[in-house]
Enzyme design. Structure first.
Site, mmCIF file in Angstrom:
data_model
loop_
_atom_site.group_PDB
_atom_site.id
_atom_site.type_symbol
_atom_site.label_atom_id
_atom_site.label_comp_id
_atom_site.label_asym_id
_atom_site.label_seq_id
_atom_site.Cartn_x
_atom_site.Cartn_y
_atom_site.Cartn_z
ATOM 1 N N GLY A 53 0.839 -1.194 0.000
ATOM 2 C CA GLY A 53 0.000 0.000 0.000
ATOM 3 C C GLY A 53 0.870 1.237 0.000
ATOM 4 C CB CYS A 80 5.135 -4.270 0.307
ATOM 5 S SG CYS A 80 6.397 -3.271 -0.415
ATOM 6 C CE1 TYR A 81 1.360 1.261 5.237
ATOM 7 C CE2 TYR A 81 -0.582 -0.142 5.202
ATOM 8 C CZ TYR A 81 0.069 0.992 5.649
ATOM 9 O OH TYR A 81 -0.572 1.836 6.503
ATOM 10 C CG HIS A 167 5.509 -5.950 -4.732
ATOM 11 N ND1 HIS A 167 4.267 -5.803 -4.160
ATOM 12 C CD2 HIS A 167 6.151 -4.774 -4.571
ATOM 13 C CE1 HIS A 167 4.153 -4.582 -3.681
ATOM 14 N NE2 HIS A 167 5.275 -3.933 -3.906
ATOM 15 C CD GLU A 169 2.620 -8.819 -5.421
ATOM 16 O OE1 GLU A 169 3.297 -9.574 -4.697
ATOM 17 O OE2 GLU A 169 2.410 -7.634 -5.127
ATOM 18 C CB SER A 221 -25.022 -4.964 -23.068
ATOM 19 O OG SER A 221 -23.930 -5.827 -22.806
ATOM 20 N N GLY A 222 -25.179 -7.556 -25.238
ATOM 21 C CA GLY A 222 -24.388 -8.108 -26.338
ATOM 22 C C GLY A 222 -22.937 -8.296 -25.917
ATOM 23 N N GLY A 223 -22.574 -7.770 -24.757
ATOM 24 C CA GLY A 223 -21.206 -7.896 -24.268
ATOM 25 C C GLY A 223 -20.985 -9.251 -23.611
ATOM 26 C CB VAL A 224 -17.817 -10.892 -22.534
ATOM 27 C CG1 VAL A 224 -17.395 -12.261 -22.062
ATOM 28 C CG2 VAL A 224 -17.082 -10.499 -23.786
ATOM 29 C CG ASP A 225 -18.523 -8.774 -18.330
ATOM 30 O OD1 ASP A 225 -17.760 -9.657 -18.755
ATOM 31 O OD2 ASP A 225 -18.143 -7.649 -17.985
ATOM 32 C CB SER A 226 -24.956 -8.705 -19.925
ATOM 33 O OG SER A 226 -24.812 -8.479 -21.305
ATOM 34 C CE LYS A 364 -14.702 -8.467 -20.420
ATOM 35 N NZ LYS A 364 -15.814 -7.561 -20.098
#
Ligand code: XMP
Length: 508
Positions: A53, A80-81, A167, A169, A221-226, A364
Protein backbone atom coordinates in the site's frame (compact mmCIF):
# COMPACT_ATOMS: atom_id res chain seq x y z
CA UNK A 1 -13.02 -25.28 -0.98
CA UNK A 2 -9.91 -23.48 0.20
CA UNK A 3 -10.11 -19.70 0.28
CA UNK A 4 -7.27 -17.21 0.52
CA UNK A 5 -8.31 -13.79 1.79
CA UNK A 6 -6.29 -10.91 0.39
CA UNK A 7 -6.65 -7.73 2.38
CA UNK A 8 -6.21 -4.74 0.10
CA UNK A 9 -4.22 -1.89 1.58
CA UNK A 10 -4.23 0.04 -1.71
CA UNK A 11 -1.37 -1.47 -3.70
CA UNK A 12 -1.58 -1.41 -7.48
CA UNK A 13 -0.59 -5.11 -7.33
CA UNK A 14 -3.41 -6.41 -5.11
CA UNK A 15 -5.40 -7.86 -7.99
CA UNK A 16 -2.28 -9.47 -9.29
CA UNK A 17 -1.89 -11.38 -6.01
CA UNK A 18 -5.46 -12.61 -6.44
CA UNK A 19 -4.64 -13.70 -10.01
CA UNK A 20 -1.53 -15.58 -8.93
CA UNK A 21 -3.48 -17.46 -6.27
CA UNK A 22 -6.21 -18.40 -8.75
CA UNK A 23 -3.63 -19.48 -11.30
CA UNK A 24 -2.72 -22.14 -8.77
CA UNK A 25 -6.40 -23.12 -8.78
CA UNK A 26 -7.07 -21.83 -5.29
CA UNK A 27 -9.98 -19.48 -4.69
CA UNK A 28 -9.00 -15.97 -3.58
CA UNK A 29 -11.10 -13.05 -2.41
CA UNK A 30 -9.90 -9.46 -2.17
CA UNK A 31 -11.39 -7.67 0.84
CA UNK A 32 -10.95 -3.98 1.74
CA UNK A 33 -8.49 -3.01 4.49
CA UNK A 34 -11.27 -1.95 6.88
CA UNK A 35 -12.99 -5.34 6.79
CA UNK A 36 -13.91 -6.59 10.27
CA UNK A 37 -12.20 -9.62 11.73
CA UNK A 38 -15.63 -11.25 12.04
CA UNK A 39 -16.22 -10.98 8.30
CA UNK A 40 -12.78 -12.41 7.55
CA UNK A 41 -13.53 -15.29 9.94
CA UNK A 42 -16.87 -15.92 8.20
CA UNK A 43 -15.12 -16.39 4.86
CA UNK A 44 -13.23 -19.31 6.47
CA UNK A 45 -9.79 -18.46 5.08
CA UNK A 46 -7.07 -21.06 4.82
CA UNK A 47 -4.61 -18.18 4.79
CA UNK A 48 -4.49 -14.39 4.69
CA UNK A 49 -2.30 -12.15 2.54
CA UNK A 50 -2.04 -8.47 3.46
CA UNK A 51 -1.13 -6.45 0.39
CA UNK A 52 1.20 -3.56 -0.14
CA UNK A 53 0.00 0.00 0.00
CA UNK A 54 1.10 3.59 -0.51
CA UNK A 55 0.83 4.78 3.11
CA UNK A 56 3.40 4.93 5.89
CA UNK A 57 2.38 2.76 8.88
CA UNK A 58 3.63 5.35 11.34
CA UNK A 59 1.54 8.19 9.92
CA UNK A 60 -1.66 9.25 11.60
CA UNK A 61 -4.71 8.12 9.64
CA UNK A 62 -2.70 5.56 7.65
CA UNK A 63 -4.53 2.53 6.27
CA UNK A 64 -4.52 -0.25 8.80
CA UNK A 65 -6.16 -3.61 9.47
CA UNK A 66 -7.77 -4.85 12.67
CA UNK A 67 -5.18 -6.22 15.09
CA UNK A 68 -7.39 -9.26 15.71
CA UNK A 69 -6.74 -10.38 12.11
CA UNK A 70 -3.43 -11.69 13.47
CA UNK A 71 -5.26 -13.75 16.08
CA UNK A 72 -7.39 -15.90 13.78
CA UNK A 73 -5.04 -18.85 13.96
CA UNK A 74 -4.46 -18.98 10.19
CA UNK A 75 -1.15 -18.23 8.48
CA UNK A 76 -0.66 -14.60 7.46
CA UNK A 77 1.69 -13.31 4.76
CA UNK A 78 2.36 -9.57 4.76
CA UNK A 79 3.66 -8.15 1.50
CA UNK A 80 5.55 -4.84 1.65
CA UNK A 81 3.17 -2.54 3.59
CA UNK A 82 1.52 -5.72 4.85
CA UNK A 83 4.84 -6.82 6.35
CA UNK A 84 5.26 -3.43 7.99
CA UNK A 85 1.77 -3.60 9.51
CA UNK A 86 2.58 -7.08 10.79
CA UNK A 87 5.84 -5.86 12.32
CA UNK A 88 4.11 -2.90 13.95
CA UNK A 89 1.24 -4.92 15.42
CA UNK A 90 3.38 -7.79 16.68
CA UNK A 91 6.01 -5.71 18.47
CA UNK A 92 8.65 -4.92 15.85
CA UNK A 93 9.84 -1.53 14.72
CA UNK A 94 9.23 0.23 11.41
CA UNK A 95 11.17 3.31 10.36
CA UNK A 96 10.96 5.60 7.39
CA UNK A 97 13.70 4.52 4.99
CA UNK A 98 16.67 6.81 4.57
CA UNK A 99 16.56 6.20 0.85
CA UNK A 100 13.51 4.86 -0.93
CA UNK A 101 14.14 1.60 -2.72
CA UNK A 102 12.26 1.14 -5.97
CA UNK A 103 13.00 -1.35 -8.68
CA UNK A 104 14.71 -4.68 -9.06
CA UNK A 105 17.19 -5.34 -6.25
CA UNK A 106 19.29 -8.40 -5.40
CA UNK A 107 18.63 -9.93 -1.98
CA UNK A 108 20.38 -12.63 0.00
CA UNK A 109 18.74 -15.33 2.08
CA UNK A 110 19.57 -15.71 5.76
CA UNK A 111 19.08 -18.92 7.69
CA UNK A 112 16.31 -21.38 6.97
CA UNK A 113 12.87 -20.44 5.73
CA UNK A 114 9.89 -22.50 4.65
CA UNK A 115 8.96 -19.76 2.20
CA UNK A 116 12.32 -19.97 0.44
CA UNK A 117 12.70 -23.73 0.09
CA UNK A 118 14.56 -24.51 -3.19
CA UNK A 119 15.13 -20.77 -3.80
CA UNK A 120 18.81 -19.84 -4.46
CA UNK A 121 20.92 -18.00 -1.87
CA UNK A 122 20.74 -14.77 -3.89
CA UNK A 123 18.00 -13.67 -6.23
CA UNK A 124 16.43 -10.51 -7.63
CA UNK A 125 13.17 -9.06 -6.40
CA UNK A 126 10.98 -6.04 -7.09
CA UNK A 127 11.10 -3.65 -4.17
CA UNK A 128 9.03 -0.53 -3.87
CA UNK A 129 9.07 0.91 -0.40
CA UNK A 130 9.81 4.03 1.52
CA UNK A 131 9.61 2.52 5.03
CA UNK A 132 11.32 -0.59 6.29
CA UNK A 133 11.26 -2.97 9.21
CA UNK A 134 14.18 -1.97 11.42
CA UNK A 135 13.60 -4.63 14.04
CA UNK A 136 11.56 -7.80 13.64
CA UNK A 137 8.98 -8.59 16.35
CA UNK A 138 9.95 -10.87 19.25
CA UNK A 139 9.97 -14.52 18.19
CA UNK A 140 10.55 -13.54 14.58
CA UNK A 141 13.77 -13.80 12.61
CA UNK A 142 14.93 -12.20 9.37
CA UNK A 143 15.03 -14.54 6.39
CA UNK A 144 16.58 -12.24 3.77
CA UNK A 145 18.24 -8.86 3.40
CA UNK A 146 19.53 -6.38 0.83
CA UNK A 147 23.13 -5.23 0.57
CA UNK A 148 22.06 -1.98 2.25
CA UNK A 149 21.00 -3.96 5.31
CA UNK A 150 17.26 -3.70 4.71
CA UNK A 151 15.34 -6.70 6.07
CA UNK A 152 13.76 -8.21 2.95
CA UNK A 153 11.79 -10.96 4.68
CA UNK A 154 10.85 -12.26 8.13
CA UNK A 155 9.18 -15.29 9.63
CA UNK A 156 7.81 -16.13 13.07
CA UNK A 157 9.21 -19.06 15.00
CA UNK A 158 5.76 -20.61 15.36
CA UNK A 159 5.52 -20.75 11.55
CA UNK A 160 2.34 -18.67 11.43
CA UNK A 161 3.49 -15.24 10.24
CA UNK A 162 5.55 -14.30 7.22
CA UNK A 163 6.60 -10.94 5.83
CA UNK A 164 8.16 -10.01 2.51
CA UNK A 165 9.46 -6.52 1.82
CA UNK A 166 9.26 -7.24 -1.92
CA UNK A 167 6.48 -8.24 -4.31
CA UNK A 168 6.43 -12.01 -5.01
CA UNK A 169 3.39 -11.54 -7.29
CA UNK A 170 5.17 -9.61 -10.06
CA UNK A 171 7.13 -11.29 -12.83
CA UNK A 172 10.22 -9.15 -12.12
CA UNK A 173 10.70 -11.03 -8.85
CA UNK A 174 12.66 -14.20 -9.47
CA UNK A 175 11.08 -17.31 -7.91
CA UNK A 176 8.05 -15.25 -6.85
CA UNK A 177 5.60 -18.00 -7.88
CA UNK A 178 7.58 -20.62 -5.99
CA UNK A 179 7.55 -18.48 -2.84
CA UNK A 180 3.78 -17.98 -3.11
CA UNK A 181 3.37 -21.68 -3.82
CA UNK A 182 5.21 -22.54 -0.58
CA UNK A 183 2.94 -20.19 1.35
CA UNK A 184 -0.28 -21.52 -0.20
CA UNK A 185 0.40 -25.24 -0.34
CA UNK A 186 3.18 -25.85 2.21
CA UNK A 187 2.14 -23.41 4.91
CA UNK A 188 -1.63 -22.89 4.46
CA UNK A 189 -2.16 -26.49 3.33
CA UNK A 190 -4.36 -25.49 0.38
CA UNK A 191 -5.46 -27.91 -2.32
CA UNK A 192 -6.00 -26.92 -5.94
CA UNK A 193 -9.78 -27.14 -5.89
CA UNK A 194 -10.81 -23.94 -7.73
CA UNK A 195 -11.92 -25.13 -11.12
CA UNK A 196 -14.17 -23.33 -13.59
CA UNK A 197 -16.06 -26.48 -14.63
CA UNK A 198 -16.95 -27.17 -10.99
CA UNK A 199 -17.67 -23.49 -10.63
CA UNK A 200 -20.48 -23.72 -13.21
CA UNK A 201 -22.12 -26.69 -11.45
CA UNK A 202 -21.85 -25.06 -8.06
CA UNK A 203 -23.07 -21.73 -9.34
CA UNK A 204 -26.09 -23.29 -11.09
CA UNK A 205 -27.05 -25.02 -7.81
CA UNK A 206 -26.68 -21.78 -5.86
CA UNK A 207 -28.73 -19.77 -8.37
CA UNK A 208 -31.54 -22.36 -8.21
CA UNK A 209 -31.56 -22.19 -4.42
CA UNK A 210 -31.46 -18.40 -4.38
CA UNK A 211 -34.10 -17.77 -7.03
CA UNK A 212 -36.47 -20.63 -6.27
CA UNK A 213 -39.63 -20.22 -8.35
CA UNK A 214 -39.24 -16.43 -8.71
CA UNK A 215 -38.67 -14.56 -11.97
CA UNK A 216 -35.53 -12.81 -13.18
CA UNK A 217 -35.12 -9.96 -15.67
CA UNK A 218 -31.86 -9.11 -17.36
CA UNK A 219 -30.66 -6.29 -19.59
CA UNK A 220 -28.57 -7.97 -22.27
CA UNK A 221 -26.03 -5.70 -23.94
CA UNK A 222 -24.39 -8.11 -26.34
CA UNK A 223 -21.21 -7.90 -24.27
CA UNK A 224 -19.35 -10.82 -22.75
CA UNK A 225 -20.38 -10.30 -19.13
CA UNK A 226 -24.14 -9.92 -19.46
CA UNK A 227 -24.27 -12.71 -22.07
CA UNK A 228 -22.39 -15.19 -19.89
CA UNK A 229 -24.47 -14.23 -16.85
CA UNK A 230 -27.71 -14.74 -18.82
CA UNK A 231 -26.73 -18.12 -20.27
CA UNK A 232 -25.62 -19.32 -16.84
CA UNK A 233 -28.85 -18.23 -15.17
CA UNK A 234 -30.86 -19.69 -18.04
CA UNK A 235 -29.10 -22.99 -17.42
CA UNK A 236 -30.19 -22.74 -13.79
CA UNK A 237 -33.78 -21.50 -14.03
CA UNK A 238 -34.70 -21.73 -17.74
CA UNK A 239 -37.77 -19.71 -18.77
CA UNK A 240 -37.95 -17.95 -15.40
CA UNK A 241 -35.35 -15.63 -16.98
CA UNK A 242 -36.53 -12.89 -19.37
CA UNK A 243 -33.92 -10.83 -21.22
CA UNK A 244 -34.34 -7.35 -22.63
CA UNK A 245 -32.04 -5.95 -25.31
CA UNK A 246 -32.28 -2.17 -25.50
CA UNK A 247 -30.89 -0.90 -28.82
CA UNK A 248 -29.89 2.66 -27.97
CA UNK A 249 -28.65 3.33 -31.50
CA UNK A 250 -25.12 3.78 -30.17
CA UNK A 251 -23.86 0.39 -31.26
CA UNK A 252 -21.22 -0.22 -33.91
CA UNK A 253 -21.94 -1.03 -37.56
CA UNK A 254 -24.52 -3.85 -37.89
CA UNK A 255 -23.79 -4.78 -34.29
CA UNK A 256 -27.36 -5.03 -33.04
CA UNK A 257 -28.26 -7.45 -35.84
CA UNK A 258 -25.15 -9.55 -35.14
CA UNK A 259 -25.82 -9.61 -31.42
CA UNK A 260 -29.42 -10.71 -31.88
CA UNK A 261 -28.34 -13.36 -34.39
CA UNK A 262 -25.74 -14.67 -31.95
CA UNK A 263 -28.33 -14.97 -29.20
CA UNK A 264 -30.54 -17.08 -31.43
CA UNK A 265 -29.82 -20.66 -30.65
CA UNK A 266 -28.90 -19.99 -27.03
CA UNK A 267 -32.50 -20.60 -26.04
CA UNK A 268 -32.91 -17.34 -24.15
CA UNK A 269 -36.26 -15.59 -23.99
CA UNK A 270 -35.29 -12.24 -25.47
CA UNK A 271 -37.16 -8.98 -26.13
CA UNK A 272 -35.35 -6.57 -28.44
CA UNK A 273 -36.44 -2.92 -28.20
CA UNK A 274 -35.40 -0.33 -30.77
CA UNK A 275 -35.15 2.89 -28.77
CA UNK A 276 -32.56 4.57 -30.98
CA UNK A 277 -34.74 7.56 -31.93
CA UNK A 278 -35.48 8.31 -28.30
CA UNK A 279 -31.77 8.20 -27.34
CA UNK A 280 -30.77 10.41 -30.28
CA UNK A 281 -33.38 12.99 -29.30
CA UNK A 282 -32.29 12.86 -25.65
CA UNK A 283 -28.63 13.33 -26.57
CA UNK A 284 -29.19 16.18 -28.98
CA UNK A 285 -27.11 19.18 -27.93
CA UNK A 286 -25.42 17.30 -25.05
CA UNK A 287 -21.63 17.47 -25.23
CA UNK A 288 -20.39 16.97 -21.68
CA UNK A 289 -19.22 13.35 -21.11
CA UNK A 290 -20.88 12.93 -17.73
CA UNK A 291 -24.09 14.59 -18.97
CA UNK A 292 -24.16 12.08 -21.86
CA UNK A 293 -23.84 9.20 -19.43
CA UNK A 294 -26.63 10.66 -17.30
CA UNK A 295 -29.03 11.02 -20.24
CA UNK A 296 -28.27 7.49 -21.43
CA UNK A 297 -28.59 6.03 -17.93
CA UNK A 298 -31.97 7.68 -17.36
CA UNK A 299 -33.37 6.74 -20.76
CA UNK A 300 -32.11 3.18 -20.37
CA UNK A 301 -33.91 2.87 -17.05
CA UNK A 302 -37.13 4.27 -18.55
CA UNK A 303 -37.12 1.90 -21.54
CA UNK A 304 -36.10 -1.06 -19.42
CA UNK A 305 -38.86 -0.40 -16.87
CA UNK A 306 -41.49 -0.12 -19.59
CA UNK A 307 -40.42 -3.40 -21.18
CA UNK A 308 -40.08 -5.18 -17.85
CA UNK A 309 -43.64 -4.08 -16.99
CA UNK A 310 -44.88 -5.82 -20.16
CA UNK A 311 -43.27 -9.06 -19.03
CA UNK A 312 -45.04 -8.92 -15.70
CA UNK A 313 -43.70 -8.97 -12.19
CA UNK A 314 -40.17 -10.16 -11.53
CA UNK A 315 -38.30 -10.33 -8.26
CA UNK A 316 -34.71 -10.39 -9.47
CA UNK A 317 -32.50 -8.23 -11.67
CA UNK A 318 -29.58 -10.13 -13.19
CA UNK A 319 -26.39 -8.13 -13.75
CA UNK A 320 -23.10 -9.14 -15.30
CA UNK A 321 -21.01 -7.46 -12.61
CA UNK A 322 -17.51 -8.96 -12.56
CA UNK A 323 -14.75 -8.91 -9.99
CA UNK A 324 -12.82 -5.81 -11.13
CA UNK A 325 -16.13 -3.87 -11.04
CA UNK A 326 -16.61 -4.99 -7.44
CA UNK A 327 -13.07 -4.14 -6.40
CA UNK A 328 -13.03 -0.84 -8.28
CA UNK A 329 -16.18 0.38 -6.58
CA UNK A 330 -15.23 -1.20 -3.24
CA UNK A 331 -14.42 1.42 -0.63
CA UNK A 332 -10.89 2.38 -1.57
CA UNK A 333 -9.75 5.17 0.67
CA UNK A 334 -9.70 8.46 -1.15
CA UNK A 335 -10.61 6.96 -4.52
CA UNK A 336 -12.10 9.43 -6.97
CA UNK A 337 -14.99 8.83 -9.32
CA UNK A 338 -13.22 9.03 -12.68
CA UNK A 339 -16.28 8.07 -14.73
CA UNK A 340 -19.71 6.99 -13.64
CA UNK A 341 -19.62 3.53 -15.23
CA UNK A 342 -22.69 1.92 -13.89
CA UNK A 343 -25.48 3.74 -15.60
CA UNK A 344 -28.17 1.38 -14.32
CA UNK A 345 -27.09 1.58 -10.69
CA UNK A 346 -30.44 3.01 -9.60
CA UNK A 347 -32.54 0.26 -11.18
CA UNK A 348 -32.77 -2.34 -8.40
CA UNK A 349 -34.05 0.18 -5.83
CA UNK A 350 -36.51 1.85 -8.16
CA UNK A 351 -37.95 -1.40 -9.38
CA UNK A 352 -37.71 -3.03 -5.96
CA UNK A 353 -35.68 -5.88 -7.39
CA UNK A 354 -33.19 -8.14 -5.68
CA UNK A 355 -29.78 -8.21 -7.39
CA UNK A 356 -28.43 -11.41 -8.86
CA UNK A 357 -24.74 -11.13 -9.73
CA UNK A 358 -23.36 -14.64 -10.32
CA UNK A 359 -20.08 -13.46 -11.91
CA UNK A 360 -19.03 -11.04 -9.20
CA UNK A 361 -16.20 -13.37 -8.17
CA UNK A 362 -14.63 -13.75 -11.59
CA UNK A 363 -12.01 -11.96 -13.64
CA UNK A 364 -12.67 -11.16 -17.29
CA UNK A 365 -10.67 -14.05 -18.72
CA UNK A 366 -12.40 -16.42 -16.30
CA UNK A 367 -15.76 -15.09 -17.53
CA UNK A 368 -14.64 -15.76 -21.10
CA UNK A 369 -13.58 -19.28 -20.14
CA UNK A 370 -16.97 -19.91 -18.49
CA UNK A 371 -18.61 -18.58 -21.68
CA UNK A 372 -16.67 -21.07 -23.78
CA UNK A 373 -17.57 -23.91 -21.40
CA UNK A 374 -21.23 -22.85 -21.78
CA UNK A 375 -20.89 -23.05 -25.61
CA UNK A 376 -21.52 -19.34 -26.16
CA UNK A 377 -20.41 -18.40 -29.69
CA UNK A 378 -16.87 -17.06 -30.06
CA UNK A 379 -18.27 -13.89 -31.63
CA UNK A 380 -19.71 -12.95 -28.22
CA UNK A 381 -17.09 -14.44 -25.90
CA UNK A 382 -14.14 -12.97 -27.83
CA UNK A 383 -15.58 -9.48 -28.28
CA UNK A 384 -13.63 -6.54 -27.01
CA UNK A 385 -15.28 -4.81 -24.03
CA UNK A 386 -17.72 -2.12 -25.12
CA UNK A 387 -18.91 0.63 -22.78
CA UNK A 388 -22.57 0.79 -21.75
CA UNK A 389 -23.05 4.28 -23.27
CA UNK A 390 -21.62 2.88 -26.51
CA UNK A 391 -20.42 5.23 -29.23
CA UNK A 392 -21.75 8.24 -27.33
CA UNK A 393 -18.47 8.38 -25.39
CA UNK A 394 -16.42 7.92 -28.56
CA UNK A 395 -18.25 10.56 -30.58
CA UNK A 396 -16.75 13.60 -28.89
CA UNK A 397 -18.81 16.76 -28.92
CA UNK A 398 -22.29 16.81 -30.49
CA UNK A 399 -23.98 13.52 -31.19
CA UNK A 400 -25.95 13.25 -34.41
CA UNK A 401 -26.99 10.36 -36.61
CA UNK A 402 -24.59 11.63 -39.27
CA UNK A 403 -21.57 11.82 -36.95
CA UNK A 404 -22.38 8.42 -35.48
CA UNK A 405 -22.51 6.94 -38.99
CA UNK A 406 -19.12 8.48 -39.79
CA UNK A 407 -17.66 6.98 -36.63
CA UNK A 408 -19.28 3.60 -37.34
CA UNK A 409 -17.82 3.48 -40.84
CA UNK A 410 -14.30 4.29 -39.61
CA UNK A 411 -14.56 1.88 -36.69
CA UNK A 412 -15.68 -0.94 -38.99
CA UNK A 413 -12.58 -0.45 -41.17
CA UNK A 414 -10.25 -0.51 -38.16
CA UNK A 415 -11.89 -3.66 -36.77
CA UNK A 416 -11.91 -5.34 -40.19
CA UNK A 417 -8.20 -4.73 -40.73
CA UNK A 418 -7.27 -5.80 -37.20
CA UNK A 419 -9.24 -9.01 -37.68
CA UNK A 420 -7.71 -9.62 -41.11
CA UNK A 421 -4.20 -9.18 -39.67
CA UNK A 422 -4.97 -11.71 -36.93
CA UNK A 423 -4.29 -9.16 -34.19
CA UNK A 424 -7.86 -8.52 -32.99
CA UNK A 425 -7.84 -11.39 -30.47
CA UNK A 426 -4.51 -10.30 -28.95
CA UNK A 427 -5.76 -6.81 -28.13
CA UNK A 428 -7.82 -5.96 -25.04
CA UNK A 429 -9.77 -3.20 -26.71
CA UNK A 430 -9.58 -1.23 -29.94
CA UNK A 431 -11.80 1.44 -31.43
CA UNK A 432 -12.03 4.76 -33.23
CA UNK A 433 -12.98 8.06 -31.65
CA UNK A 434 -14.41 10.92 -33.70
CA UNK A 435 -12.93 14.25 -32.67
CA UNK A 436 -14.88 17.50 -32.97
CA UNK A 437 -11.91 19.22 -34.58
CA UNK A 438 -11.69 20.26 -38.20
CA UNK A 439 -8.36 20.32 -39.98
CA UNK A 440 -7.34 21.32 -43.48
CA UNK A 441 -6.51 18.65 -46.04
CA UNK A 442 -6.17 18.21 -49.75
CA UNK A 443 -7.99 15.61 -51.79
CA UNK A 444 -7.72 15.46 -55.54
CA UNK A 445 -7.24 19.10 -56.41
CA UNK A 446 -9.48 20.42 -53.73
CA UNK A 447 -9.09 21.69 -50.21
CA UNK A 448 -10.95 19.83 -47.47
CA UNK A 449 -11.83 20.96 -44.00
CA UNK A 450 -13.01 17.89 -42.11
CA UNK A 451 -13.01 16.08 -38.80
CA UNK A 452 -10.37 13.76 -37.34
CA UNK A 453 -10.49 10.08 -36.39
CA UNK A 454 -8.28 8.85 -33.54
CA UNK A 455 -7.31 5.18 -33.42
CA UNK A 456 -7.08 3.57 -29.99
CA UNK A 457 -5.79 0.09 -29.19
CA UNK A 458 -4.72 -1.03 -25.74
CA UNK A 459 -3.56 -4.13 -23.92
CA UNK A 460 -4.69 -4.73 -20.41
CA UNK A 461 -5.65 -7.48 -18.02
CA UNK A 462 -8.50 -5.82 -16.18
CA UNK A 463 -8.90 -2.32 -17.69
CA UNK A 464 -7.67 -0.67 -14.50
CA UNK A 465 -4.35 -0.03 -16.15
CA UNK A 466 -3.63 -0.34 -19.86
CA UNK A 467 -0.69 -0.05 -22.22
CA UNK A 468 -1.12 1.32 -25.75
CA UNK A 469 -0.63 -1.41 -28.33
CA UNK A 470 2.30 -1.10 -30.73
CA UNK A 471 0.50 -1.93 -33.96
CA UNK A 472 2.57 -2.55 -37.11
CA UNK A 473 3.20 0.62 -39.12
CA UNK A 474 1.96 -1.05 -42.35
CA UNK A 475 -1.35 -1.89 -40.71
CA UNK A 476 -1.77 1.66 -39.38
CA UNK A 477 -0.93 3.03 -42.80
CA UNK A 478 -3.53 0.83 -44.46
CA UNK A 479 -6.22 1.73 -41.91
CA UNK A 480 -5.51 5.48 -42.23
CA UNK A 481 -5.60 5.36 -46.03
CA UNK A 482 -8.82 3.37 -46.09
CA UNK A 483 -10.55 5.65 -43.58
CA UNK A 484 -9.60 8.83 -45.49
CA UNK A 485 -10.60 7.30 -48.83
CA UNK A 486 -13.77 5.53 -47.80
CA UNK A 487 -15.30 7.58 -44.98
CA UNK A 488 -16.87 10.85 -45.99
CA UNK A 489 -16.12 13.72 -43.66
CA UNK A 490 -12.70 12.48 -42.49
CA UNK A 491 -9.42 13.78 -43.87
CA UNK A 492 -7.02 12.95 -41.03
CA UNK A 493 -6.29 9.93 -38.82
CA UNK A 494 -4.20 10.09 -35.65
CA UNK A 495 -2.98 7.40 -33.24
CA UNK A 496 -3.46 7.61 -29.48
CA UNK A 497 -0.18 6.58 -27.81
CA UNK A 498 -1.11 7.18 -24.18
CA UNK A 499 -1.40 4.44 -21.62
CA UNK A 500 -3.71 4.32 -18.59
CA UNK A 501 -2.77 6.07 -16.39
CA UNK A 502 -2.42 8.95 -17.21
CA UNK A 503 -5.18 8.64 -19.83
CA UNK A 504 -8.24 6.41 -19.57
CA UNK A 505 -9.03 3.83 -22.23
CA UNK A 506 -12.09 5.65 -23.57
CA UNK A 507 -11.76 9.26 -24.63
CA UNK A 508 -14.70 10.45 -22.53
P1 XMP B 1 -11.78 3.74 -18.93
O1 XMP B 1 -12.12 4.60 -20.09
O2 XMP B 1 -12.37 4.22 -17.65
O3 XMP B 1 -12.47 2.35 -19.24
O4 XMP B 1 -10.31 3.48 -18.82
C1 XMP B 1 -12.21 1.15 -18.57
C2 XMP B 1 -13.11 0.10 -19.17
O5 XMP B 1 -14.47 0.40 -18.89
C3 XMP B 1 -15.19 0.65 -20.08
N1 XMP B 1 -16.06 1.81 -19.83
C4 XMP B 1 -17.36 1.75 -19.52
N2 XMP B 1 -18.18 0.69 -19.37
N3 XMP B 1 -19.99 2.15 -18.90
C5 XMP B 1 -19.50 0.89 -19.08
O6 XMP B 1 -20.27 -0.07 -18.98
C6 XMP B 1 -19.23 3.26 -19.01
O7 XMP B 1 -19.69 4.37 -18.85
C7 XMP B 1 -17.84 3.04 -19.35
N4 XMP B 1 -16.79 3.88 -19.54
C8 XMP B 1 -15.71 3.10 -19.83
C9 XMP B 1 -14.17 0.91 -21.14
O8 XMP B 1 -14.65 0.58 -22.44
C10 XMP B 1 -13.02 0.05 -20.70
O9 XMP B 1 -13.20 -1.30 -21.09
Amino acid sequence: MDNIVIIDCGSQFTQLIARRVREMKIHSAVLPWDISTGQVRESAPSGIIISGGPDSVNDEGAITVEREIFGLGVPVLGVCYGMQLMAKFLGGQVVSGKGHEYGVTPIKREGESRLFRDVPESFEVLMSHGDRVEQVPPDFYAIAGTKHGVIAGMESRDGCFFGLQFHPEVRHTQHGSLILRHFLFGICGCKSDWDLGNWIDRSVREIREQVGAERVVCGLSGGVDSSVAAVLVHKAVGRQLECIYVDHGLMRLNESRQVLDSYEGLGLSLRPVDASEMFLRGLSGVTDPEAKRKVIGELFIRVFEEEAAKIGSAEWLLQGTIYPDVIESGGKKGSAVIKSHHNVGALPERMKLKLLEPLRDLFKDEVREIGRLLDIPGAIVGRHPFPGPGLAVRCLGEISKERLDTLRAADAIFTEELTRSGLYGDIWQSFCALLPVRTVGVMGDGRTYSEVIALRAVNSSDAMTAEWTRLPAELLDLVAKRICNEVRGINRVVLDITSKPPATIEWE
